[in-house]
Design an enzyme around this catalytic site. Structure first.
Site, PDB file in Angstrom:
ATOM      1  CG  PHE A  30      -1.857  -0.965   1.342  1.00 54.38           C
ATOM      2  CD1 PHE A  30      -2.713  -1.234   0.407  1.00 54.38           C
ATOM      3  CD2 PHE A  30      -2.136  -1.937   2.344  1.00 54.38           C
ATOM      4  CE1 PHE A  30      -3.762  -2.262   0.181  1.00 54.38           C
ATOM      5  CE2 PHE A  30      -2.964  -3.095   2.299  1.00 54.38           C
ATOM      6  CZ  PHE A  30      -3.741  -3.038   1.289  1.00 54.38           C
ATOM      7  CG  HIS A 116      -2.559  -4.105  10.212  1.00 58.66           C
ATOM      8  ND1 HIS A 116      -1.429  -3.621   9.304  1.00 58.66           N
ATOM      9  CD2 HIS A 116      -2.332  -3.641  11.390  1.00 58.66           C
ATOM     10  CE1 HIS A 116      -0.704  -2.740   9.971  1.00 58.66           C
ATOM     11  NE2 HIS A 116      -1.251  -2.970  11.279  1.00 58.66           N
ATOM     12  CB  CYS A 147     -29.162 -12.864   9.650  1.00 56.44           C
ATOM     13  SG  CYS A 147     -27.868 -11.616   9.785  1.00 56.44           S
TER      14      CYS A 147
HETATM   15 ZN    ZN Z   1     -25.974 -12.700   9.805  1.00 50.40          ZN
END
Ligand code: ZN
Length: 236
Positions: A30, A116, A147
């Site tokens: 990076f 990290h 969900c």
């Molecule tokens: Zn979930």
């Protein structure tokens, strides 16, 4: 003493590594000149990879993330393999890494403190169900859990805290080490880079292409490719 002699007389080696370990596996750094900061994006990577940006612009975050951060085909290099061998031989106690690509584990390392986080772990922010990187790649847009919750990579974004347990485990390993190898990092990223201060062992070795802040304390400084240097060491 040369690297081989120091390795030969050490039995609790800790490796502390940064982006340079992964660039030799084709993963961009990076912060390097030809790394992500110098590629053309509307928003600088430091902002793209912040928690604020993730929350406000998840579509753009995941576009960048899938494009640049998921090098699932990358393979461990000689440095990863040598460190795994040293651990298997009972000579190396831990790898502490700033990288998030999982290549140390892919090479066979077991004790890896990922300061990290890792792109290989992902979890639902609502129900905490976990997902693999392959599942994230296979989903379009913002990855969603069954969900309905958003799935977040288990990587430490800018503005986020490092994991306390990972930090304390890494510090403990460094405190107990008789040899510390700092490799592929110029030690500019805090707080991770400050961990070298906990080392009280005999030999500090720095292997990096360019100068680092640890050079003055080191017994041995090798300005060369980490893969070639460690790959050439017998180690065991
Ligand atoms: Zn979930």
């Amino acid at each position: 003493m040369d690297l081989q002699q120091i390795i030969d007389e050490s039995s609790r080696i800790v490796f502390f590594g940064g982006a340079g370990v992964s660039t030799e596996s084709g993963i961009p750094d990076f912060r390097s000149v030809d790394g992500l900061y110098h590629q053309h994006y509307d928003v600088p990577p430091e902002e793209l990879l912040s928690r604020t940006y993730f929350n406000r612009h998840p579509e753009a975050f995941f576009r960048f993330y899938r494009d640049k951060m998921l090098p699932l085909n990358a393979q461990p290099n000689a440095a990863h393999r040598k460190l795994a061998e040293l651990e298997q031989a009972g000579r190396l106690t831990a790898v502490v890494t700033q990288n998030i690509d999982g290549l140390h584990q892919k090479a066979g390392s077991k004790k890896v403190y990922e300061l990290h986080g890792s792109v290989l772990r992902n979890y639902c922010m609502r129900c905490h169900e976990s997902y693999t990187a392959e599942e994230i790649v296979a989903m379009d847009g913002v990855p969603k859990c069954e969900c309905g919750g958003t799935i977040k990579p288990d990587v430490v974004l800018y503005e986020e805290m490092l994991d306390d347990q990972v930090i304390s485990g890494a510090i403990h390993a460094i405190e107990k080490a008789d040899m510390m190898i700092v490799g592929g990092t110029s030690l500019v990223v805090y707080p991770a880079a400050g961990m070298i201060r906990y080392f009280r062992g005999k030999h500090l070795v720095v292997i990096n292409m360019s100068a680092t802040q640890a050079d003055r304390q080191a017994d041995l400084v090798i300005n060369d490719s980490i893969g070639e240097v460690l790959g050439a060491a017998m180690g065991i």
